[in-house]
Design a protein around this motif. Sequence first.
Motif, PDB file in Angstrom:
ATOM      1  N   LEU A   1       0.819  -1.206   0.000  1.00 33.05           N
ATOM      2  CA  LEU A   1       0.000   0.000   0.000  1.00 33.05           C
ATOM      3  C   LEU A   1       0.856   1.259   0.000  1.00 33.05           C
ATOM      4  CD1 LEU A   1      -2.895   0.894  -0.077  1.00 33.05           C
ATOM      5  CD2 LEU A   1      -2.971   0.760   2.394  1.00 33.05           C
ATOM      6  N   SER A   2       1.994   1.228   0.680  1.00 29.04           N
ATOM      7  CA  SER A   2       2.853   2.416   0.737  1.00 29.04           C
ATOM      8  C   SER A   2       3.509   2.734  -0.605  1.00 29.04           C
ATOM      9  CB  SER A   2       3.922   2.260   1.818  1.00 29.04           C
ATOM     10  OG  SER A   2       4.782   1.190   1.496  1.00 29.04           O
ATOM     11  N   ASP A   3       3.551   1.760  -1.515  1.00 30.70           N
ATOM     12  CA  ASP A   3       4.152   1.970  -2.836  1.00 30.70           C
ATOM     13  C   ASP A   3       3.161   2.503  -3.862  1.00 30.70           C
ATOM     14  OD1 ASP A   3       6.583   1.088  -1.881  1.00 30.70           O
ATOM     15  OD2 ASP A   3       6.310  -0.966  -2.602  1.00 30.70           O
ATOM     16  N   VAL A   4       1.873   2.496  -3.552  1.00 26.35           N
ATOM     17  CA  VAL A   4       0.858   2.937  -4.505  1.00 26.35           C
ATOM     18  C   VAL A   4       0.953   4.449  -4.681  1.00 26.35           C
ATOM     19  CG1 VAL A   4      -1.613   3.134  -4.948  1.00 26.35           C
ATOM     20  CG2 VAL A   4      -0.686   1.016  -4.011  1.00 26.35           C
ATOM     21  N   ASN A   5       1.162   4.868  -5.942  1.00 27.34           N
ATOM     22  CA  ASN A   5       1.272   6.290  -6.269  1.00 27.34           C
ATOM     23  C   ASN A   5      -0.070   6.906  -6.619  1.00 27.34           C
ATOM     24  OD1 ASN A   5       3.908   4.902  -7.780  1.00 27.34           O
ATOM     25  ND2 ASN A   5       4.378   6.592  -6.404  1.00 27.34           N
ATOM     26  N   ASP A   6      -0.965   6.105  -7.177  1.00 27.83           N
ATOM     27  CA  ASP A   6      -2.205   6.635  -7.716  1.00 27.83           C
ATOM     28  C   ASP A   6      -3.166   5.478  -7.941  1.00 27.83           C
ATOM     29  OD1 ASP A   6      -3.941   8.495  -8.792  1.00 27.83           O
ATOM     30  OD2 ASP A   6      -2.970   8.583 -10.745  1.00 27.83           O
ATOM     31  N   SER A   7      -4.443   5.793  -8.038  1.00 27.70           N
ATOM     32  CA  SER A   7      -5.426   4.776  -8.404  1.00 27.70           C
ATOM     33  C   SER A   7      -6.464   5.410  -9.311  1.00 27.70           C
ATOM     34  CB  SER A   7      -6.088   4.170  -7.170  1.00 27.70           C
ATOM     35  OG  SER A   7      -6.829   5.136  -6.479  1.00 27.70           O
ATOM     36  N   GLN A   8      -7.102   4.570 -10.101  1.00 30.49           N
ATOM     37  CA  GLN A   8      -8.133   5.035 -11.026  1.00 30.49           C
ATOM     38  C   GLN A   8      -9.278   4.037 -11.015  1.00 30.49           C
ATOM     39  OE1 GLN A   8      -6.770   5.811 -15.004  1.00 30.49           O
ATOM     40  NE2 GLN A   8      -8.828   5.900 -15.830  1.00 30.49           N
TER      41      GLN A   8
ATOM     42  N   VAL B   1     -16.118   7.751  -3.829  1.00 33.11           N
ATOM     43  CA  VAL B   1     -14.692   7.686  -3.516  1.00 33.11           C
ATOM     44  C   VAL B   1     -14.420   6.333  -2.862  1.00 33.11           C
ATOM     45  CG1 VAL B   1     -12.843   8.703  -2.136  1.00 33.11           C
ATOM     46  CG2 VAL B   1     -14.599  10.170  -3.154  1.00 33.11           C
ATOM     47  N   PRO B   2     -13.445   5.555  -3.390  1.00 30.36           N
ATOM     48  CA  PRO B   2     -13.123   4.272  -2.762  1.00 30.36           C
ATOM     49  C   PRO B   2     -12.308   4.469  -1.481  1.00 30.36           C
ATOM     50  CG  PRO B   2     -11.806   4.593  -4.737  1.00 30.36           C
ATOM     51  CD  PRO B   2     -12.712   5.769  -4.626  1.00 30.36           C
ATOM     52  N   VAL B   3     -12.758   3.842  -0.404  1.00 28.75           N
ATOM     53  CA  VAL B   3     -12.050   3.875   0.868  1.00 28.75           C
ATOM     54  C   VAL B   3     -11.684   2.432   1.199  1.00 28.75           C
ATOM     55  CG1 VAL B   3     -12.177   4.460   3.315  1.00 28.75           C
ATOM     56  CG2 VAL B   3     -13.335   5.912   1.626  1.00 28.75           C
ATOM     57  N   THR B   4     -10.386   2.139   1.205  1.00 34.65           N
ATOM     58  CA  THR B   4      -9.906   0.769   1.354  1.00 34.65           C
ATOM     59  C   THR B   4      -9.708   0.410   2.815  1.00 34.65           C
ATOM     60  OG1 THR B   4      -8.742   1.054  -0.730  1.00 34.65           O
ATOM     61  CG2 THR B   4      -8.136  -0.830   0.583  1.00 34.65           C
TER      62      THR B   4
ATOM     63  N   VAL C   1     -13.443  -2.600  -0.110  1.00 33.83           N
ATOM     64  CA  VAL C   1     -13.379  -1.191  -0.468  1.00 33.83           C
ATOM     65  C   VAL C   1     -14.783  -0.633  -0.290  1.00 33.83           C
ATOM     66  CG1 VAL C   1     -12.910   0.462  -2.323  1.00 33.83           C
ATOM     67  CG2 VAL C   1     -11.556  -1.642  -2.156  1.00 33.83           C
ATOM     68  N   ASN C   2     -14.939   0.288   0.643  1.00 33.42           N
ATOM     69  CA  ASN C   2     -16.230   0.963   0.814  1.00 33.42           C
ATOM     70  C   ASN C   2     -16.292   2.127  -0.155  1.00 33.42           C
ATOM     71  OD1 ASN C   2     -17.042  -0.745   2.795  1.00 33.42           O
ATOM     72  ND2 ASN C   2     -16.758   0.691   4.464  1.00 33.42           N
ATOM     73  N   MET C   3     -17.447   2.322  -0.749  1.00 34.55           N
ATOM     74  CA  MET C   3     -17.647   3.442  -1.650  1.00 34.55           C
ATOM     75  C   MET C   3     -18.411   4.511  -0.880  1.00 34.55           C
ATOM     76  SD  MET C   3     -15.987   2.172  -4.056  1.00 34.55           S
ATOM     77  CE  MET C   3     -16.140   3.492  -5.218  1.00 34.55           C
ATOM     78  N   VAL C   4     -17.833   5.719  -0.829  1.00 31.97           N
ATOM     79  CA  VAL C   4     -18.405   6.829  -0.078  1.00 31.97           C
ATOM     80  C   VAL C   4     -18.804   7.919  -1.070  1.00 31.97           C
ATOM     81  CG1 VAL C   4     -17.945   8.583   1.682  1.00 31.97           C
ATOM     82  CG2 VAL C   4     -16.998   6.282   1.932  1.00 31.97           C
ATOM     83  N   ASP C   5     -20.011   8.449  -0.912  1.00 29.22           N
ATOM     84  CA  ASP C   5     -20.492   9.500  -1.788  1.00 29.22           C
ATOM     85  C   ASP C   5     -19.551  10.695  -1.735  1.00 29.22           C
ATOM     86  OD1 ASP C   5     -22.284  12.161  -2.012  1.00 29.22           O
ATOM     87  OD2 ASP C   5     -23.120  10.576  -3.290  1.00 29.22           O
ATOM     88  N   ARG C   6     -19.081  11.119  -2.891  1.00 32.12           N
ATOM     89  CA  ARG C   6     -18.116  12.213  -3.005  1.00 32.12           C
ATOM     90  C   ARG C   6     -18.658  13.529  -2.450  1.00 32.12           C
ATOM     91  NH1 ARG C   6     -13.822  12.511  -6.103  1.00 32.12           N
ATOM     92  NH2 ARG C   6     -14.442  10.708  -7.343  1.00 32.12           N
ATOM     93  N   TYR C   7     -19.956  13.735  -2.554  1.00 28.22           N
ATOM     94  CA  TYR C   7     -20.540  15.018  -2.184  1.00 28.22           C
ATOM     95  C   TYR C   7     -21.199  15.012  -0.804  1.00 28.22           C
ATOM     96  CZ  TYR C   7     -19.670  15.428  -7.110  1.00 28.22           C
ATOM     97  OH  TYR C   7     -19.053  15.410  -8.328  1.00 28.22           O
ATOM     98  N   GLY C   8     -21.847  13.913  -0.454  1.00 25.91           N
ATOM     99  CA  GLY C   8     -22.564  13.866   0.816  1.00 25.91           C
ATOM    100  C   GLY C   8     -21.878  13.079   1.907  1.00 25.91           C
ATOM    101  N   GLY C   9     -20.914  12.234   1.535  1.00 24.60           N
ATOM    102  CA  GLY C   9     -20.173  11.475   2.519  1.00 24.60           C
ATOM    103  C   GLY C   9     -20.825  10.181   2.971  1.00 24.60           C
ATOM    104  N   GLY C  10     -22.011   9.876   2.481  1.00 21.17           N
ATOM    105  CA  GLY C  10     -22.700   8.659   2.895  1.00 21.17           C
ATOM    106  C   GLY C  10     -22.160   7.422   2.203  1.00 21.17           C
TER     107      GLY C  10
END
Length: 134
Positions: free
Chosen positions: A50-57, A89-92, A105-114
């Motif tokens: 995980l510490s080596d991950v530069n970016d995700s898409q 937004v993916p939250v691992t 990976v939980n998916m969290v609403d980008r705008y509302g946070g739910g």
Amino acid sequence: MTSPARFLIALALGAGIVGPAWARKDDPATQLANITKGRVAGKPQRCISLSDVNDSQVIEKTTIVYRVGNTYYVNQLKSGANSLDADNVPVTHTFGSQLCDMDTVNMVDRYGGGSRGFAILGPFVPYKPAPGTP
């Protein structure tokens, strides 16, 4: 042939060759093909650091791609891919310092946070630049 007719034929040929930009942007298969173009797939791995991950898409409804240096790790999710989209937004959730097959990976609403659902990661397939490519 008249000038307007030539223009319409040229326009039609150009549209057929180029195609609409929105179709490419929203097509997951095309997105993945563009990311892996000029790359060679390696043996699937169970974990990445995980510490080596530069970016995700996120590729909607199918895949998460993690970049580690010049290698892309393509993760086709085992389940829950329907919750992947640009508004989430993916939250691992990891156990230790690695991101592994079967982590969630939980998916969290980008705008509302739910919470918008969750996904389970699959194996990580490394795509490295093909030999001889810059």
